[in-house]
Design an enzyme around this catalytic site. Structure first.
Site, PDB file in Angstrom:
ATOM      1  N   ASP A   2      67.710  21.714 -39.788  1.00 38.45           N
ATOM      2  CA  ASP A   2      67.002  23.015 -40.435  1.00 38.45           C
ATOM      3  C   ASP A   2      65.830  22.248 -41.264  1.00 38.45           C
ATOM      4  O   ASP A   2      64.844  22.959 -41.369  1.00 38.45           O
ATOM      5  CB  ASP A   2      67.839  23.894 -41.322  1.00 38.45           C
ATOM      6  CG  ASP A   2      68.610  24.627 -40.104  1.00 38.45           C
ATOM      7  OD1 ASP A   2      69.615  24.187 -39.456  1.00 38.45           O
ATOM      8  OD2 ASP A   2      67.961  25.900 -40.000  1.00 38.45           O
ATOM      9  N   LYS A  50      73.862  23.200 -40.434  1.00 41.64           N
ATOM     10  CA  LYS A  50      74.903  24.246 -40.648  1.00 41.64           C
ATOM     11  C   LYS A  50      75.863  23.686 -41.299  1.00 41.64           C
ATOM     12  O   LYS A  50      76.410  22.604 -41.125  1.00 41.64           O
ATOM     13  CB  LYS A  50      75.148  24.852 -39.197  1.00 41.64           C
ATOM     14  CG  LYS A  50      76.088  25.824 -39.110  1.00 41.64           C
ATOM     15  CD  LYS A  50      75.903  27.154 -40.031  1.00 41.64           C
ATOM     16  CE  LYS A  50      74.484  27.882 -39.756  1.00 41.64           C
ATOM     17  NZ  LYS A  50      74.036  28.784 -41.013  1.00 41.64           N
TER      18      LYS A  50
HETATM   19  O1  MRU Z   1      72.192  29.885 -39.788  1.00 41.29           O
HETATM   20  P1  MRU Z   1      71.509  29.488 -38.483  1.00 41.29           P
HETATM   21  O2  MRU Z   1      72.459  30.003 -37.245  1.00 41.29           O
HETATM   22  O3  MRU Z   1      69.831  29.731 -38.417  1.00 41.29           O
HETATM   23  O4  MRU Z   1      71.702  28.020 -38.458  1.00 41.29           O
HETATM   24  C1  MRU Z   1      71.114  27.254 -37.456  1.00 41.29           C
HETATM   25  C2  MRU Z   1      71.250  25.847 -37.575  1.00 41.29           C
HETATM   26  O5  MRU Z   1      71.919  25.238 -38.555  1.00 41.29           O
HETATM   27  C3  MRU Z   1      71.011  25.014 -36.441  1.00 41.29           C
HETATM   28  O6  MRU Z   1      71.626  23.872 -36.175  1.00 41.29           O
HETATM   29  C4  MRU Z   1      69.537  24.477 -36.577  1.00 41.29           C
HETATM   30  O7  MRU Z   1      68.817  25.443 -37.067  1.00 41.29           O
HETATM   31  C5  MRU Z   1      68.997  23.976 -35.504  1.00 41.29           C
HETATM   32  S1  MRU Z   1      68.479  24.858 -34.355  1.00 41.29           S
HETATM   33  C6  MRU Z   1      67.576  24.141 -32.958  1.00 41.29           C
END
Ligand code: MRU
Length: 362
Positions: free
Chosen positions: A267, A278
């Site tokens: 992220d 995550k």
């Molecule tokens: O809370 P989320 O579902 O938006 O978290 C998503 C993640 O942590 C993904 O691993 C990350 O955004 C990479 S998406 C290509």
């Protein structure tokens, strides 16, 4: 690492089988409500930046690149709404649209990166037009430029997904000499999280095209269950062998020598290459290090934040207690106080290699 041939998998260029959003010709932004997957396919319409920000905050659309793309379209729709009301667009109005969207989720930098791209288009246009010309022309060409920019952010993400998937698959094949791999992934970094075939799931797809995937273990990813609801669903649609595991099972599988490498998305990535992803990613990286298992991160350059040096500077989203206390509508715990950090930080020391659309960082 030098340029990598894109002729992997006999030149096959896979397309996503599921997509998180679509912009229709009549300016309807339709977002797939990922909260209802895998059982229901419901598209929700967003009319402006406010609807779009709500869809991002409530996680109808999620995943760093996908929320950036949604925000770009939301920005365009916000500007269009002002234009439709017969007002001339100005910098303050565009900045306000950006702020509304940026405030929806704090950790993924792709969101503010995309709204920054949109704002720059607006700034440039406004700088080069006189008041008299603006009054005569109205906002017509600005609105068109904003639309084109949002489409470009979307289509370029698809390109980036493909490129980083090739980079990652080539690197893995060259460094981990095995006929087939047993892979562990966390959360969802696939088509549903991007404008293309995904980041970590993109690499897995490229390897699968070459017959190199024995099995993917998908962590459930408590509490939001992106692993069981989204990753397992995507991989099954792709006919890639997948086994769902609870998050706490990962260490045992590593101890039993059932995992060849771990691969995840990101992220936000700082200048020293600490990675926010995550919640649970950091624990996996520690386990992987303890078991001497390679740990890979895949993300586009839009996930790199040059303003931050180390992981401690990344804002970490805290989400509602209900996400932990409930599964769907069912209360599964007493109403106790809950701490629900949505992301954690994996320090660069725990990462074997990081793949982006241009290269590999070791
Ligand atoms: O809370 P989320 O579902 O938006 O978290 C998503 C993640 O942590 C993904 O691993 C990350 O955004 C990479 S998406 C290509």
């Amino acid at each position: 690492m030098g340029k990598i041939s894109k002729k992997t998998a006999q030149g096959v260029r896979p397309e996503p089988k599921v997509i998180p959003l679509k912009m229709q010709e009549n300016d309807n932004l339709l977002i797939l409500d990922q909260r209802l997957l895998p059982h229901k396919t419901v598209w929700v319409e967003c009319k402006d930046e406010i609807d779009t920000a709500r869809a991002i905050k409530d996680m109808l659309v999620r995943g760093a690149p996908a929320i950036g793309i949604a925000a770009a379209y939301g920005f365009y729709l916000g500007a269009k709404k002002i234009d439709k009301a017969g007002k001339l667009l100005n910098l303050a109005a565009l900045q306000k649209i950006k702020k509304t969207l940026d405030n929806s989720r704090p950790t993924a930098v792709n969101l503010s990166w995309a709204t920054e791209c949109m704002l720059k288009v607006g700034e440039q246009w406004l700088r080069h037009i006189s008041v008299a010309e603006h009054q005569k022309e109205k906002n017509t060409s600005l609105i068109l430029e904003l639309f084109n920019e949002a489409v470009e952010i979307h289509t370029e993400d698809a390109e980036r997904c493909y490129d980083m998937s090739v980079v990652g698959a080539e690197y893995i094949k060259n460094t981990l000499k095995k006929k087939k791999y047993r892979i562990l992934t966390h959360c969802n970094a696939g088509s549903l999280a991007t404008g293309g075939i995904g980041t970590s799931l993109g690499v897995i797809r490229m390897l699968h095209l070459e017959g190199k995937v024995e099995n993917v273990f998908a962590d459930e990813t408590r509490p939001y269950l992106q692993g069981s609801r989204l990753t397992a669903y995507e991989l099954m649609k792709e006919k890639i062998p997948v086994t769902l595991i609870t998050d706490s099972m990962a260490g045992f599988l590593m101890q039993k020598d059932m995992i060849d490498f771990v691969i995840v998305g990101a992220d936000r990535i700082t200048r020293r290459h600490d990675v926010a992803n995550k919640i649970g990613t950091y624990s996996l990286s520690v386990l992987a290090k303890a078991h001497k298992i390679p740990f890979f991160v895949v993300a586009p350059l839009s996930t790199f934040d040059p303003r931050l040096v180390s992981g401690g500077e990344i804002p970490i989203e805290e989400r509602s207690a209900d996400e932990v206390l409930k599964v769907g509508e069912h209360l599964i715990a007493a109403k106790v106080p809950v701490l629900n950090y949505s992301f954690d930080i994996t320090p660069r020391e725990n990462i074997t290699a990081l793949f982006h659309e241009e290269s590999v960082i070791r």
